[in-house]
Write a protein that holds these residues in place. Structure first.
Motif, mmCIF file in Angstrom:
data_model
loop_
_atom_site.group_PDB
_atom_site.id
_atom_site.type_symbol
_atom_site.label_atom_id
_atom_site.label_comp_id
_atom_site.label_asym_id
_atom_site.label_seq_id
_atom_site.Cartn_x
_atom_site.Cartn_y
_atom_site.Cartn_z
ATOM 1 N N LYS A 1 3.816 -3.719 7.079
ATOM 2 C CA LYS A 1 3.995 -2.576 6.177
ATOM 3 C C LYS A 1 4.912 -1.537 6.802
ATOM 4 O O LYS A 1 5.791 -0.974 6.143
ATOM 5 C CB LYS A 1 2.639 -1.950 5.851
ATOM 6 C CG LYS A 1 1.785 -2.766 4.918
ATOM 7 C CD LYS A 1 0.565 -1.974 4.527
ATOM 8 C CE LYS A 1 -0.270 -2.729 3.503
ATOM 9 N NZ LYS A 1 -1.420 -1.936 3.039
ATOM 10 N N GLU B 1 8.442 -2.511 6.591
ATOM 11 C CA GLU B 1 8.921 -2.367 5.210
ATOM 12 C C GLU B 1 9.269 -0.913 4.904
ATOM 13 O O GLU B 1 10.296 -0.622 4.286
ATOM 14 C CB GLU B 1 7.840 -2.871 4.250
ATOM 15 C CG GLU B 1 8.282 -2.935 2.807
ATOM 16 C CD GLU B 1 7.196 -3.510 1.910
ATOM 17 O OE1 GLU B 1 7.386 -3.476 0.680
ATOM 18 O OE2 GLU B 1 6.178 -3.990 2.444
ATOM 19 N N TYR B 2 8.419 -0.002 5.379
ATOM 20 C CA TYR B 2 8.685 1.418 5.145
ATOM 21 C C TYR B 2 9.892 1.896 5.941
ATOM 22 O O TYR B 2 10.655 2.761 5.488
ATOM 23 C CB TYR B 2 7.449 2.248 5.503
ATOM 24 C CG TYR B 2 6.269 1.963 4.598
ATOM 25 C CD1 TYR B 2 6.451 1.745 3.241
ATOM 26 C CD2 TYR B 2 4.972 1.912 5.107
ATOM 27 C CE1 TYR B 2 5.378 1.467 2.414
ATOM 28 C CE2 TYR B 2 3.905 1.637 4.284
ATOM 29 C CZ TYR B 2 4.106 1.413 2.938
ATOM 30 O OH TYR B 2 3.051 1.147 2.120
ATOM 31 N N SER C 1 12.480 0.063 6.553
ATOM 32 C CA SER C 1 13.614 -0.429 5.774
ATOM 33 C C SER C 1 13.901 0.494 4.592
ATOM 34 O O SER C 1 15.060 0.812 4.299
ATOM 35 C CB SER C 1 13.317 -1.847 5.276
ATOM 36 O OG SER C 1 14.369 -2.318 4.464
ATOM 37 N N ASP C 2 12.838 0.946 3.918
ATOM 38 C CA ASP C 2 13.023 1.887 2.811
ATOM 39 C C ASP C 2 13.659 3.180 3.297
ATOM 40 O O ASP C 2 14.533 3.751 2.631
ATOM 41 C CB ASP C 2 11.676 2.191 2.154
ATOM 42 C CG ASP C 2 11.125 0.999 1.396
ATOM 43 O OD1 ASP C 2 11.905 0.064 1.123
ATOM 44 O OD2 ASP C 2 9.919 0.997 1.096
#
Length: 221
Positions: free
Chosen positions: A73, A76-77, A79-80
């Motif tokens: 997670k 992923e954050y 990357s955002d």
């Protein structure tokens, strides 16, 4: 799952969605208004980076199976966040002069004009993650309430058992008192019987002596 991590996750999703909306708004502004909006966005990006660092720190102390999920997670954050930073840079290029803009476009920034679609996509993803985080928090709260209700039920059962034990103790105490009274009564009866035996023995002895004296006086005449 870590409640602390979920709290940071919820804050990040809310902040990410807010930054995406601000990026969309900044793309439609010019001049000082645009600079002001970009300053707000950059401050928000710093807050987002701080939340990701907190999530990484919280992940370190978890069990391997939980840690793997949280790390995924967190990546992923990150990357955002990088996408948001790239978007801010693209929006900022609109403030450059035409020649500088042409150079950036020639170096691979030709997709600047399509930023709005990317912003909408990221906004939708952030909103979806925010909803998922909210659902997980609701599930955690529901589980906590169920656990609390179970704890209250157990405490009530323990209180009821305690009252039963206290009642049994009082009953045993009453039985002990009755046994003590019965023992005292039996002791008193035993003493009376012994005293009556002595009295009867004395009476019999007196009668024997009296009979002996009567016979003696009769035979001596």
């Amino acid at each position: 799952m870590s409640e602390v991590f979920e709290g940071y996750e919820r804050q990040f999703c809310e902040l990410s969605a807010n930054l995406s909306r601000k990026c969309t708004a900044a793309g439609a502004l010019d001049g000082e208004q645009k600079k002001k909006k970009l300053s707000e966005i950059k401050a928000g990006l710093e807050d987002a980076e701080s939340l990701i660092r907190k999530m990484d720190f919280e992940t370190r102390s978890k069990q391997p199976n939980v840690k793997a999920v949280l790390l995924a997670k967190s990546r992923e954050y990150k990357s955002d966040l990088n996408n948001l930073k790239t978007e801010v840079k693209r929006i900022a290029t609109d403030n450059l002069n035409p020649s500088a803009r042409d150079q950036l476009l020639e170096s691979g920034m030709a997709d600047t004009l399509t930023a709005t679609a990317d912003q909408r996509s990221r906004l939708m993803m952030s909103t979806e993650r925010l909803n998922q985080t909210s659902d997980r928090i609701k599930d955690s709260r529901r589980t906590m309430l169920e656990t609390e209700e179970l704890g209250v039920s157990i405490l009530q059962d323990l209180h009821s058992q305690r009252q039963s034990l206290l009642h049994a103790h009082d009953t045993l105490h009453g039985v002990d008192d009755n046994i003590g009274k019965s023992k005292r009564i039996l002791t008193a009866i035993s003493r009376r019987m012994n005293r009556n035996k002595w009295i009867i023995g004395i009476i019999v002895a007196v009668l024997v002596i009296a009979i002996g004296l009567v016979l003696y006086f009769k035979l001596s005449k």
